[in-house]
Design an enzyme around this catalytic site. Structure first.
Site, PDB file in Angstrom:
ATOM      1  N   LYS A  87      48.272 -20.211  90.669  1.00  0.00           N
ATOM      2  CA  LYS A  87      48.547 -21.358  91.487  1.00  0.00           C
ATOM      3  C   LYS A  87      49.363 -20.852  92.814  1.00  0.00           C
ATOM      4  CE  LYS A  87      48.508 -23.901  87.128  1.00  0.00           C
ATOM      5  NZ  LYS A  87      49.143 -24.629  86.151  1.00  0.00           N
TER       6      LYS A  87
ATOM      7  N   GLN B  78      55.285 -24.592  83.917  1.00  0.00           N
ATOM      8  CA  GLN B  78      54.008 -24.111  83.090  1.00  0.00           C
ATOM      9  C   GLN B  78      54.245 -24.435  81.755  1.00  0.00           C
ATOM     10  OE1 GLN B  78      51.105 -22.979  84.576  1.00  0.00           O
ATOM     11  NE2 GLN B  78      50.576 -22.989  82.493  1.00  0.00           N
TER      12      GLN B  78
ATOM     13  N   ASP C  29      52.230 -32.256  89.383  1.00  0.00           N
ATOM     14  CA  ASP C  29      51.401 -31.916  88.422  1.00  0.00           C
ATOM     15  C   ASP C  29      51.243 -33.141  87.378  1.00  0.00           C
ATOM     16  OD1 ASP C  29      49.827 -29.845  87.063  1.00  0.00           O
ATOM     17  OD2 ASP C  29      51.174 -29.432  85.784  1.00  0.00           O
TER      18      ASP C  29
END
Ligand code: NAP
Length: 281
Positions: free
Chosen positions: A55, A99, A122
């Site tokens: 990322k 994450q 996200d």
């Protein structure tokens, strides 16, 4: 029948070229500032560390910055919530990526929901999910949003089609189903307690495999002309759907690898650029 290959690698590359220009334009307008994605990695799981690194690399490729935060595996929920709050209040941060998965002592849902809506690039918060499901503005959850972008790129309309989503996880199956419903598909969601799974799948005009088991969905269950979307990726280069026997008789399919996978990080980066444009532009 010659099937359309839904080439996520290609679409992600096209989008990166466009995002590079947008970041550069923003930089000029804002005195050198770029969108910034903060990534949070808790613990030392090697796969998670690799995803976070990928990322950060994707940010660099389009000319934007990332801020990597690494916390020890012993981190408690409250410590993580405080860290997220700090990032929410930091005007130089435009997107926050926590994450998944976090170590088991952490309340992951509480941590996700701490992320401010405008920085939830996200698409993991309950608020963002609820807004998306109601047709209100929110960043979509990255993998299903990436799938929607892929379908749009190849002009595959969902209206009136029967979409069958196999899997109902918070980051994939559930938001996928809601996005397809918003696009006016008729949606069936299947999961581990579904009875007669095959009979549901046989009706699918669009089938989404989000199960996490290699080639669990058999080719013979899928009807001719269907659109096949496979979110899975397993050792040996296979997904959640048995693909090879299908490529001559479906209308479109995502290759594994190179279909859904590249669209996930690409969507995260695209949504961070959008957030940066709102804040800086
Ligand atoms: P997950 O959280 O493990 O969820 C799996 C889902 O499959 C659950 O809803 C489960 O049902 C359902 N399921 C399990 N066994 C089943 C069965 N026998 N029949 C029907 N449904 C069954 O997995 P996930 O995170 O959603 O990921 C799914 C797949 O997508 C994995 O292969 C993963 O690697 C992949 N993925 C890819 C990306 C990407 O960027 N490409 C991102 C995320 C995930 P229950 O809810 O009833 O347990």
């Amino acid at each position: 029948m010659s099937a359309t290959v839904l080439d996520g690698k290609h679409v992600a590359a096209l989008t990166e070229a466009e995002l590079t220009e947008r970041v550069s334009a923003l930089k000029q307008k804002s005195g050198g500032r770029t969108p910034v994605l903060a990534t949070i990695l808790v613990g030392d799981d090697p796969a998670s560390a690799t995803y976070v690194k990928m990322k950060g690399n994707a940010c660099r490729r389009v000319g934007m910055e990332s801020l990597a935060i690494e916390l020890p595996g012993s981190t408690r929920t409250n410590d993580l919530l405080r860290q997220i709050e700090e990032l929410n209040n930091n005007p130089d941060v435009h997107g926050i990526l926590l994450q998944h998965p976090v170590p088991s002592q952490i309340d992951e849902r509480a941590a996700f929901d701490m992320i401010a809506l405008e920085k939830d690039v996200d698409g993991v918060t309950c608020l963002g999910f609820g807004r998306m499901a109601m047709g209100e503005a929110a960043y979509g959850c990255a993998t299903p949003q990436g799938i929607m972008r892929l379908l749009a790129h190849y002009d595959i309309a969902l209206e009136g089609k029967h979409a069958v989503v196999v899997g109902r996880s918070p980051i994939l199956g559930k938001p996928m189903a809601m996005m397809m419903l918003e696009a006016n598909a008729t949606v069936t969601i299947c999961h581990s307690r579904t009875r007669e799974l095959q009979s549901h799948i046989r009706q699918a005009d669009v089938i989404v495999g989000a199960v996490g088991r290699p080639e669990f969905i058999r080719a013979e269950w899928i009807k001719d002309g269907a659109v096949v979307i496979d979110a899975g990726y397993h050792p040996g280069g296979v997904g959640d759907i048995e693909l090879m026997p299908l490529i001559d008789r479906v209308s479109a399919y995502t290759p594994v690898p190179g279909g859904v996978g590249p669209m996930t990080i690409n969507t995260l980066i695209q949504q961070t650029v959008e957030s940066g444009e709102k804040a800086l532009g």
